[in-house]
Design a protein around this motif. Structure first.
Motif: not given
Length: 341
Positions: A318-327, A35-40
């Motif tokens: 494989d089933d983990d949810n990882v959140v990537f912060i888009h800075s 998942w991505i947090k769109r702080d861009d």
């Protein structure tokens, strides 16, 4: 416990930034679910994570009666772009103390006779368009903080009321923006029923990561915030994270944050800050070609390279949810196009 809603704050973004599932990228990499947090997509010129910090920093400047901002960074500094943008929004003067860039070979890119980098591009172009009241370009490795304070003293003698913002906006006041973001994230996770195993973020001046760590601690969340260092080894970066986390926790009157919460992985910054790596290039191309999302080569590109490598090392299920912060930081992509040739 200090209530953030009672602290001075400006608002530059209308509502929370999106939390998006990167389905194609997740499939391409064979899990986990990314998942991505769109702080861009934050407010002010071209967005980016510094906007959250500046909401508290600018409010503090105004509360102190400032009419002028002074801040520092590289000639492609995202922080300087957004501080200048906030100054334009608030009717403040803004002076930038800059450090010359490094080429892909690590050698300084010399300024011209006017003190300007050879190419008016990326963030440096935006400094010009936004009308910085002054820009000074110093040799790489200069003490920018000392010069910013010296310039502020000079401006005082001219009758101005300057407010100095640290590099990256990364002090306790700035980090409060990401204490608030931590709660925003937890609300979004709850809305979509998301059980998050890890949050990954670029780690440079450490304000974003420290704020997230303190904010999650404040909410009694155990989700780890993994920093991917963009300029330092793990040995050098983690004390910076720990110190700022401790300062923020103390300010917010929180219980001490366990030392192990401050993780900054130093395997992905390559030969130095802002210098390209093949892994960064691969990551930027992969995000663009699978999801249509642009990363920048300095922060999010290297952080994404770290994420991809950790996935390939099977550090996540494989089933983990990882959140990537888009800075954010995408304007810097255009100043470093040669890395992608």
């Amino acid at each position: 416990m200090v209530n953030l809603n009672e602290l001075p704050r400006r608002r530059y973004t209308n509502g929370p930034t999106p939390l998006e599932h990167l389905e194609h990228l997740s499939t391409q990499l064979g899990g986990p679910q990314i998942w991505i947090k769109r702080d861009d997509l934050l407010g002010l010129t071209q967005g980016g994570n510094k906007t959250r910090k500046l909401e508290f920093l600018i409010a503090d400047a105004l509360a102190h009666g400032a009419d002028t901002l002074v801040t520092a960074g590289g000639v492609q500094s995202n922080h300087c772009r957004l501080a200048l943008s906030a100054a334009r929004r608030e009717g403040l003067d803004c002076h930038l103390v800059l450090e010359e860039d490094l080429g892909s070979d690590g050698a300084p890119v010399p300024a011209d006779a006017g003190g300007n980098p050879p190419k008016l591009t990326g963030n440096f172009l935006l400094f010009d368009l936004l009308g910085a009241d002054s820009t000074e370009v110093h040799t790489n490795g200069s003490d920018l903080v000392a010069r910013a304070n010296e310039l502020a003293a000079e401006l005082k003698t001219q009758g101005k009321k300057p407010y100095v913002i640290p590099v990256g906006g990364s002090n306790v006041t700035g980090a409060l923006g990401y204490v608030d973001c931590a709660q925003e994230l937890l609300t979004q996770f709850a809305e979509v029923g998301l059980d998050v195993s890890s949050i990954l973020a670029p780690s440079g001046s450490a304000g974003m990561q420290a704020g997230l760590i303190a904010g999650l601690h404040r909410a009694d969340s155990q989700i780890p915030v993994v920093g991917i260092n963009v300029s330092r080894t793990q040995e050098d970066q983690e004390p910076k994270i720990v110190n700022l986390v401790d300062e923020v926790a103390s300010f917010l009157e929180l219980p001490p944050v366990p030392r192990e919460r401050s993780l900054g992985l130093g395997d992905y910054f390559g030969t130095g800050y802002a210098l390209p790596t093949p892994e960064m290039v691969e990551a930027v191309r992969l995000f663009a070609s699978t999801e249509g999302i642009l990363l920048d080569p300095v922060y999010t590109g290297k952080a994404a390279a770290g994420l991809i490598d950790l996935i390939r090392q099977d550090r996540f299920g494989d089933d983990d949810n990882v959140v990537f912060i888009h800075s954010g930081g995408v304007p810097g992509l255009y100043a470093r196009a040669g890395a992608f040739a």
